[in-house]
Design an enzyme around this catalytic site. Structure first.
Site, short mmCIF file in Angstrom:
data_model
loop_
_atom_site.label_atom_id
_atom_site.label_comp_id
_atom_site.label_asym_id
_atom_site.label_seq_id
_atom_site.Cartn_x
_atom_site.Cartn_y
_atom_site.Cartn_z
N CYS A 103 34.60 33.60 -46.64
CA CYS A 103 35.94 33.90 -47.14
C CYS A 103 36.90 33.69 -45.97
CB CYS A 103 36.02 35.34 -47.64
SG CYS A 103 37.70 35.89 -48.04
N CYS A 159 43.88 32.13 -50.25
CA CYS A 159 42.48 31.81 -49.95
C CYS A 159 42.48 30.84 -48.79
CB CYS A 159 41.79 31.20 -51.17
SG CYS A 159 40.11 30.66 -50.83
#
Length: 331
Positions: free
Chosen positions: A225, A73
């Protein structure tokens, strides 16, 4: 009582838990249970678990709000990088993630006095088996149509190592329900993606400026994201819309970041993701071996005030560049 920090990268929200502060070693089932409960209560996207590493300064594991584990991430890595930097008093170091050891460093602020970090996004994999994605007679999908998905779109599939499908679209299409329909299909029972996939729609704003919206597997729509914005930057280089080695401005529903794609002649080894690492709350948690988790204390910081000014400036820029673009408010 376990200290913790609520944080965000581009309004992609996480709780940071340092496993050094836990008196026992939790199982992954317990980590998942904590994540589901705490994320529901705080409206966060996941938990970043920080632990020791024999390969790097520290290790980061990412659990999504549904309890599943992500391989990486980018927005979360920036938040973890700041935590580790301040804990260990270091500015440039490596962090171990599920599939790679990645370089991170504190860099000059993008806006005001917002703590800003550059994190390495790699590896860059185009073979469909890396996602995995099954397409008849194809080993790669780069700027190509897939008639069964959405006509008139050119798709690129890549893993960094999180799996991504990227396509450039019009403002009308990103405002429609096309992306949610497609992403929901890909992340349910389907014949293409056995493990699901992140789906990003990209709108070109101006030279060197793009807007990216992502439907994340295990989460849904998020404000941003990190690996998707990085992947989307690489797709612009592949499409000839930008050059490798030069910063590209990426706007999102949560604000903006910069990315730099590294490589040439079709060989790209990593991407730098540059953006904020904002600590919004200082927390105290009660974490039990049976998976129970309680928030004992949650004190707000004032760091979001500066970030909100940057986010507002980003919204004003988007309003001028793409007046018909509808922003989402996630979380």
């Amino acid at each position: 009582m376990i200290p913790a920090i609520q944080s965000h990268g581009s309004k992609n929200n996480f709780i940071i838990i340092d496993e050094k502060d836990i008196q026992f070693t939790p199982s992954d089932q317990v980590r998942a249970a904590w994540t589901i409960k705490l994320c529901a209560e705080t409206h966060t996207d996941g938990i970043l678990f920080i632990s020791d590493s024999n390969r790097a300064q520290a290790k980061m594991r990412v659990f999504n709000s549904d309890g599943s584990e992500a391989s990486m991430c980018g927005n979360g890595l920036r938040c973890a990088a700041r935590y580790i930097a301040e804990r260990d008093q270091v500015e440039s170091f490596n962090v171990e993630t599920m599939k790679a050891v990645l370089k991170v460093e504190q860099v000059d602020e993008l806006y005001g006095d917002i703590p800003t970090f550059s994190v390495e996004i790699s590896p860059v994999l185009f073979d469909l088996a890396s996602l995995p994605l099954k397409l008849a007679d194809k080993s790669e999908l780069i700027l190509s149509p897939v008639p069964e998905w959405e006509k008139d779109c050119l798709y690129t599939a890549l893993a960094v190592p999180n799996p991504h499908i990227i396509t450039n679209v019009s403002v009308d299409m990103i405002n429609s329900d096309s992306q949610e329909t497609l992403a929901t299909q890909f992340n349910g029972e389907n014949k293409w993606f056995s493990d699901g996939v992140n789906v990003s729609y990209v709108v070109e704003l101006a030279e060197g400026e793009f807007f990216v919206r992502t439907f994340e597997r295990g989460v849904g729509f998020t404000n941003a994201c990190g690996t998707a914005m990085s992947s989307s930057s690489l797709v612009q280089v592949l499409a000839g819309k930008w050059k490798a080695g030069e910063p590209i401005n990426i706007f999102n529903d949560g604000g903006r970041v910069k990315c730099v794609v590294h490589g040439d002649q079709g060989q790209y080894d990593h991407i730098d993701l540059i953006g904020n690492a904002t600590f919004t709350h200082i927390m105290a948690l009660s974490l039990k071996e049976n998976g129970d988790a309680q928030i004992v204390n949650n004190t707000e910081t004032n760091e979001d005030e500066t970030y909100d000014k940057m986010a507002e400036a980003a919204k004003e820029h988007l309003s001028a560049a793409a007046p018909d673009l509808k922003l989402r408010q996630n979380g």
